[in-house]
Write a protein that holds these residues in place. Structure first.
Motif, PDB file in Angstrom:
ATOM      1  N   PRO A  97      -8.172  15.981 -11.818  1.00  0.00           N
ATOM      2  CA  PRO A  97      -7.435  17.325 -12.879  1.00  0.00           C
ATOM      3  C   PRO A  97      -6.963  16.969 -13.833  1.00  0.00           C
ATOM      4  CG  PRO A  97      -7.206  16.336 -10.315  1.00  0.00           C
ATOM      5  CD  PRO A  97      -7.715  15.223 -10.548  1.00  0.00           C
ATOM      6  N   THR A 120     -10.035  19.805  -3.536  1.00  0.00           N
ATOM      7  CA  THR A 120      -9.653  20.481  -3.825  1.00  0.00           C
ATOM      8  C   THR A 120      -8.144  20.480  -5.679  1.00  0.00           C
ATOM      9  OG1 THR A 120      -9.488  21.273  -1.711  1.00  0.00           O
ATOM     10  CG2 THR A 120      -7.731  22.397  -2.778  1.00  0.00           C
ATOM     11  N   ASP A 121      -7.776  19.564  -5.653  1.00  0.00           N
ATOM     12  CA  ASP A 121      -7.140  19.508  -6.840  1.00  0.00           C
ATOM     13  C   ASP A 121      -8.357  19.134  -8.412  1.00  0.00           C
ATOM     14  OD1 ASP A 121      -4.931  19.219  -5.074  1.00  0.00           O
ATOM     15  OD2 ASP A 121      -4.816  17.467  -5.283  1.00  0.00           O
ATOM     16  N   LEU A 123     -11.533  21.228  -8.223  1.00  0.00           N
ATOM     17  CA  LEU A 123     -10.985  22.506  -8.200  1.00  0.00           C
ATOM     18  C   LEU A 123     -10.414  23.645  -8.945  1.00  0.00           C
ATOM     19  CD1 LEU A 123     -13.230  22.543  -4.752  1.00  0.00           C
ATOM     20  CD2 LEU A 123     -14.445  22.903  -6.965  1.00  0.00           C
ATOM     21  N   ALA A 124      -9.223  23.457  -8.104  1.00  0.00           N
ATOM     22  CA  ALA A 124      -7.894  24.108  -8.705  1.00  0.00           C
ATOM     23  C   ALA A 124      -8.007  23.782 -10.178  1.00  0.00           C
ATOM     24  CB  ALA A 124      -6.931  23.885  -8.154  1.00  0.00           C
ATOM     25  N   GLY A 125      -7.755  22.677 -10.525  1.00  0.00           N
ATOM     26  CA  GLY A 125      -7.317  22.567 -12.091  1.00  0.00           C
ATOM     27  C   GLY A 125      -8.735  23.079 -12.971  1.00  0.00           C
ATOM     28  N   ALA A 127     -10.881  25.619 -12.355  1.00  0.00           N
ATOM     29  CA  ALA A 127     -10.485  27.031 -12.214  1.00  0.00           C
ATOM     30  C   ALA A 127      -9.422  27.724 -12.813  1.00  0.00           C
ATOM     31  CB  ALA A 127      -9.884  27.216 -10.296  1.00  0.00           C
ATOM     32  N   LYS A 128      -8.613  26.969 -13.284  1.00  0.00           N
ATOM     33  CA  LYS A 128      -7.226  27.594 -13.867  1.00  0.00           C
ATOM     34  C   LYS A 128      -7.245  27.319 -15.035  1.00  0.00           C
ATOM     35  CE  LYS A 128      -4.076  26.117 -10.274  1.00  0.00           C
ATOM     36  NZ  LYS A 128      -2.889  25.794  -9.419  1.00  0.00           N
ATOM     37  N   LYS A 152     -12.351  28.784  -2.964  1.00  0.00           N
ATOM     38  CA  LYS A 152     -11.255  27.458  -3.056  1.00  0.00           C
ATOM     39  C   LYS A 152     -11.173  28.511  -4.335  1.00  0.00           C
ATOM     40  CE  LYS A 152     -11.018  23.427  -0.297  1.00  0.00           C
ATOM     41  NZ  LYS A 152     -11.778  21.698  -0.014  1.00  0.00           N
ATOM     42  N   MET A 153     -12.338  27.842  -5.122  1.00  0.00           N
ATOM     43  CA  MET A 153     -12.430  28.694  -7.288  1.00  0.00           C
ATOM     44  C   MET A 153     -11.491  29.786  -7.697  1.00  0.00           C
ATOM     45  SD  MET A 153     -13.729  26.405  -8.932  1.00  0.00           S
ATOM     46  CE  MET A 153     -14.161  27.056 -10.318  1.00  0.00           C
ATOM     47  N   PHE A 156      -8.602  30.656  -7.064  1.00  0.00           N
ATOM     48  CA  PHE A 156      -7.437  29.648  -8.085  1.00  0.00           C
ATOM     49  C   PHE A 156      -7.384  30.537  -9.261  1.00  0.00           C
ATOM     50  CE2 PHE A 156      -7.017  25.805  -4.955  1.00  0.00           C
ATOM     51  CZ  PHE A 156      -6.069  25.837  -5.274  1.00  0.00           C
ATOM     52  N   ASN A 158     -10.337  31.955 -10.459  1.00  0.00           N
ATOM     53  CA  ASN A 158     -11.451  32.209 -10.988  1.00  0.00           C
ATOM     54  C   ASN A 158     -12.976  32.199 -10.604  1.00  0.00           C
ATOM     55  OD1 ASN A 158     -13.701  31.513 -12.769  1.00  0.00           O
ATOM     56  ND2 ASN A 158     -12.411  29.584 -13.660  1.00  0.00           N
TER      57      ASN A 158
END
Length: 273
Positions: A97, A120-121, A123-125, A127-128, A152-153, A156, A158
């Motif tokens: 991430p 998840t972390d 993907l979140a990083g 996406a943001k 998930k994307m 967050f 995206n």
């Protein structure tokens, strides 16, 4: 299906076939520029939209002794130079991430490796950053399960998401492709790429490195476009046999022109009412 752009390349169901291509790993600036210049010529000659890809780190090498790449800082400088000298849009993959934000400062799109598609972390990083993100379908994940990745994307913030089919484990050291999975993943509202070279990979098949059957990549690429893929992912090299990563899978640069022309013709036939 949501449409968006990666650099000047339009991505979406109503757009033309596009190509993400480049060496598996950054070997040197000179090697990247040689390949990128050939891809610029390919784009000029065929009209296909091209995005350059190369990895600054291959964190999932079979052996600790295998070359991984130049690392984040040097790798991003090389990718930035490739973009400035060729005008190509650029993508690369991230493994942690914390890499997402610095990578997003340089590239036009981010790639998440297949083995990490459920993280998840990560993907979140990615996406943001609000950059387009290509998530490779894990070899252990069904096309239907990629709905969880997309959810998930989007959670967050995206929706500029591409999904990539790259084969499914079939016993040991073997991958197979289910081309119906392309339509399944497109039903999630995302453009779908087909990774023609990694789909021929034999993971860990040579003990300390992966094997592969690059001669089958053109066959699979054409089949995927016929099945409705929006784009192709192809790792390519001027001297694949001596490439520093995935030597058995990478496609010779000289194969690309003929293959791209054939795939563009198939793409038009498939989308003609």
């Amino acid at each position: 299906m949501n449409g968006f752009k990666i650099g000047s390349v339009s991505i979406g169901d109503d757009e033309g076939l596009f190509l993400i291509a480049g060496p598996c790993v950054i070997e040197s600036l000179e090697n990247c520029l040689q390949i990128a210049d050939a891809l610029v010529e390919l784009a000029d000659n065929t009209g296909i939209g091209v995005i350059f890809k190369a990895s600054f780190d291959k964190a999932n090498r079979s052996s600790v002794d295998r070359y991984r790449g130049p690392g984040l800082d040097k790798g991003l400088k090389i990718l930035e130079t490739v973009r400035s000298k060729t005008g190509l849009a650029i993508t690369t993959d991230v493994h942690e991430p914390c890499q997402a934000e610095p990578v997003a400062q340089i590239v036009d799109a981010i790639q998440i490796p297949a083995f990490l598609c459920r993280q998840t972390d990560l993907l979140a990083g990615c996406a943001k950053t609000n950059k387009p993100v290509s998530v490779k379908k894990g070899q252990f994940v069904s096309p239907e399960e990629m709905a969880n990745v997309v959810e998930k994307m989007r959670a967050f913030g995206n929706d500029k998401i591409m999904l990539t089919e790259r084969g499914t484990f079939f016993g040991y050291n073997r991958l197979v492709n289910d081309f119906s999975g392309i339509a399944t993943m497109q039903s999630l509202g995302c453009p779908v790429l087909f990774d023609a070279t990694h789909s021929t990979q034999q993971p860990g098949g040579l003990g300390t490195e992966s094997g592969g059957q690059r001669k089958l990549a053109p066959v699979l690429a054409k089949a995927a476009v016929a099945a409705g893929a929006n784009g192709l992912f192809i790792e390519t090299h001027p001297d694949p046999e001596n490439a520093m990563c995935d030597a058995a899978c990478q496609m010779p640069l000289e194969w690309l022109d003929k293959l791209v022309r054939q795939c563009m013709e198939i793409y038009q036939i498939v989308r003609t009412d």
